[in-house]
Design a protein around this motif. Sequence first.
Motif, short mmCIF file in Angstrom:
data_model
loop_
_atom_site.label_atom_id
_atom_site.label_comp_id
_atom_site.label_asym_id
_atom_site.label_seq_id
_atom_site.Cartn_x
_atom_site.Cartn_y
_atom_site.Cartn_z
N LEU A 36 1.02 -1.11 -0.06
CA LEU A 36 0.00 0.07 -0.05
C LEU A 36 0.73 1.24 0.03
N TYR A 37 1.74 1.24 0.71
CA TYR A 37 2.71 2.43 1.01
C TYR A 37 3.37 2.53 -0.39
N SER A 38 3.77 1.80 -1.12
CA SER A 38 4.61 1.63 -2.31
C SER A 38 3.39 2.20 -3.46
N TYR A 39 2.41 1.58 -3.59
CA TYR A 39 1.50 2.07 -4.59
C TYR A 39 0.59 3.31 -4.21
N LEU A 40 0.74 3.67 -3.12
CA LEU A 40 0.06 4.99 -2.78
C LEU A 40 0.97 6.28 -2.55
N ALA A 41 2.36 5.91 -2.93
CA ALA A 41 3.45 6.84 -2.59
C ALA A 41 3.28 8.22 -3.22
N VAL A 42 2.77 8.31 -4.33
CA VAL A 42 2.69 9.47 -5.05
C VAL A 42 1.53 10.34 -4.08
N ILE A 43 0.57 9.68 -3.60
CA ILE A 43 -0.77 10.37 -2.87
C ILE A 43 -0.20 10.65 -1.57
N LEU A 176 -6.77 -3.19 -4.23
CA LEU A 176 -7.59 -2.27 -3.73
C LEU A 176 -7.16 -0.91 -4.10
N ALA A 177 -5.77 -0.52 -4.60
CA ALA A 177 -5.42 0.81 -5.18
C ALA A 177 -5.96 0.97 -6.46
N PHE A 181 -8.51 3.84 -7.57
CA PHE A 181 -8.21 4.69 -8.53
C PHE A 181 -9.21 4.78 -9.68
N ILE A 182 -9.96 3.61 -9.91
CA ILE A 182 -11.19 3.40 -11.19
C ILE A 182 -12.15 4.05 -10.50
N VAL A 183 -12.68 3.98 -9.28
CA VAL A 183 -13.89 4.31 -8.58
C VAL A 183 -13.78 5.67 -8.22
N LEU A 184 -12.96 6.29 -7.65
CA LEU A 184 -12.83 7.65 -7.07
C LEU A 184 -12.35 8.36 -7.95
N SER A 185 -12.52 9.52 -7.92
CA SER A 185 -11.85 10.74 -8.74
C SER A 185 -10.64 11.01 -8.13
N ASP A 186 -9.63 11.85 -8.60
CA ASP A 186 -8.50 12.21 -8.37
C ASP A 186 -8.60 12.81 -6.92
N GLY A 187 -9.41 13.86 -6.89
CA GLY A 187 -9.51 14.47 -5.82
C GLY A 187 -10.09 13.70 -4.53
N GLN A 188 -11.08 12.86 -4.72
CA GLN A 188 -11.77 12.07 -3.67
C GLN A 188 -10.55 11.00 -3.28
N MET A 189 -9.65 10.60 -4.03
CA MET A 189 -8.80 9.81 -3.85
C MET A 189 -7.53 10.48 -2.82
N ALA A 190 -7.14 11.67 -3.20
CA ALA A 190 -6.15 12.52 -2.66
C ALA A 190 -6.48 13.00 -1.18
N ILE A 196 -8.54 4.19 3.00
CA ILE A 196 -9.38 3.10 3.06
C ILE A 196 -8.75 1.75 3.22
N PRO A 197 -7.54 1.52 2.39
CA PRO A 197 -6.94 0.23 2.46
C PRO A 197 -6.25 -0.07 3.68
N PHE A 198 -5.57 1.22 4.49
CA PHE A 198 -5.03 1.05 5.70
C PHE A 198 -5.85 0.83 6.77
N LEU A 199 -6.89 1.33 6.86
CA LEU A 199 -8.05 1.17 7.83
C LEU A 199 -8.55 -0.50 7.95
N LEU A 200 -8.30 -1.28 6.65
CA LEU A 200 -8.58 -2.52 6.51
C LEU A 200 -7.48 -3.33 7.35
N GLY A 201 -6.41 -2.78 7.69
CA GLY A 201 -5.23 -3.55 8.15
C GLY A 201 -5.50 -4.21 9.66
#
Length: 466
Positions: A36-43, A176-177, A181-190, A196-201
């Motif tokens: 998760l940390y890697s895939y969401l690194a940019v955000i 999950l990532a 990225f598909i379902v949410l807009s860039d603004g919602q994702m950021a 959300i994925p971290f909360l599933l931990g």
Amino acid sequence: MKFNKKKINVVDIQQTKKSVFATGIGNAMEWFDFGLYSYLAVIISQNFFSAVENDQLKLVFTFATFAIAFLMRPLGGVIFGKIGDNLGRKVVLTTTIILMALSTLLIGLLPTYDQIGIWSPILLLIARIIQGFSTGGEYAGAMVYIAESSPDNKRNMLGSGLEIGTLAGYILASLLASTLFIVLSDGQMASWGWRIPFLLGLPLGLIGLYLRSSLEETPIFENELSEDGVQEESFLSILKNHKRDILVCFVAVAFFNITNYMLLSYMPSYLDEIIGLSSTVGTVLITIIMFIMVPLALMFGRLSDKIGNKIVFLIGLGGLTLLSALAFYLINLNALVFVSLGILILGVLLSTYEGTMPGSLPTMFYTDIRYRTLAVTFNVSVSIFGGTTPLVSTWLVHQTGNNLAPGYYLTIVSIVGFLVILFLFRSTTGKSLKGSYPTVASKAEFKEAVENPKDSLWWQTEQKEK
């Protein structure tokens, strides 16, 4: 010393497979967070380092936080390794999964830089430090547990289950990532989607804890240490008496993790920032490759049990020596078919390590020092090389202006690894763990062990000490 057939370790193969699953689930939890940390690194870089104006430097700071946390892994290895060698393997594995789940949850709850300023990246670093500390006892302990619970002739195949757990964690993080990225807009994702994925931990960690709580202690630990007690040996003494094995282990962990983090941690950001692929396309590509790697890891584990782990190591190292730069060249052609081929090359060759490393590293050390020596050696090497791979790769591209620089780095590492394995590593496939009696899973294997005790490392060790 006379060979005592009563001390041959007999395991139930079905129970061993259940143990592999339970241990692999915890390993999946660990790498779910790292993925998760890697895939969401940019955000993450935009939320926690928004005070930095240059986007590439934001990413450097994000990966620096990723790397700094790895400095805690050796400390975790020292503490958890000592506990594991004194109190047993199981107690550590149940503790580490709790810490990993809580720290992953914490990242999902953290305020951003715009909300609380400098405290935001500080708290992010604290969460990563907790993760690094717990991981210091997690992976080495999982390797030791499976190696000590597996019959000698299936150790690599069963050990590959740990890496299948790793891939499963990465795949879940990627899916999950990608979905977000598909379902949410860039603004919602950021804004909130990345949390959300971290909360599933937490629920994932609770599932892993439940499975691990039912594990039994390994037969080798019970048979060899519980009865005789642990004769404490200092780390200085261990370093002096086992320096060759420590060196081989250190180098093996380095080339394994540099390759692993290059593909599974750094590549998503590389495809996004350097190649210009969208985050969605990049994560989907990596996910497909990881799905392919799951059966490959199992296949190379079985192959290693048949032809020897040393040969499989050399296949992977030789392939990466010849093809790493080519793989990055193909990726930089920026055509989907060539990008996919370049990533596939790296994935197939990484699978040779996935299938052999978990079953091979524990064989290098004796039972009474196995956990702590492997934990410290593994985590020092990972901290220096594995955790810094995304940072070093990003820095190399930034400094040289050459997009192939990470491929050249991987080539040099593979050459060093090839020479060390070729000249210093002795195949341990099918042999008992060092200093231990054979571990078997059937009457036929028991009979074979009794009739041919010279095939065990126990016998070889005794001959050397005479």
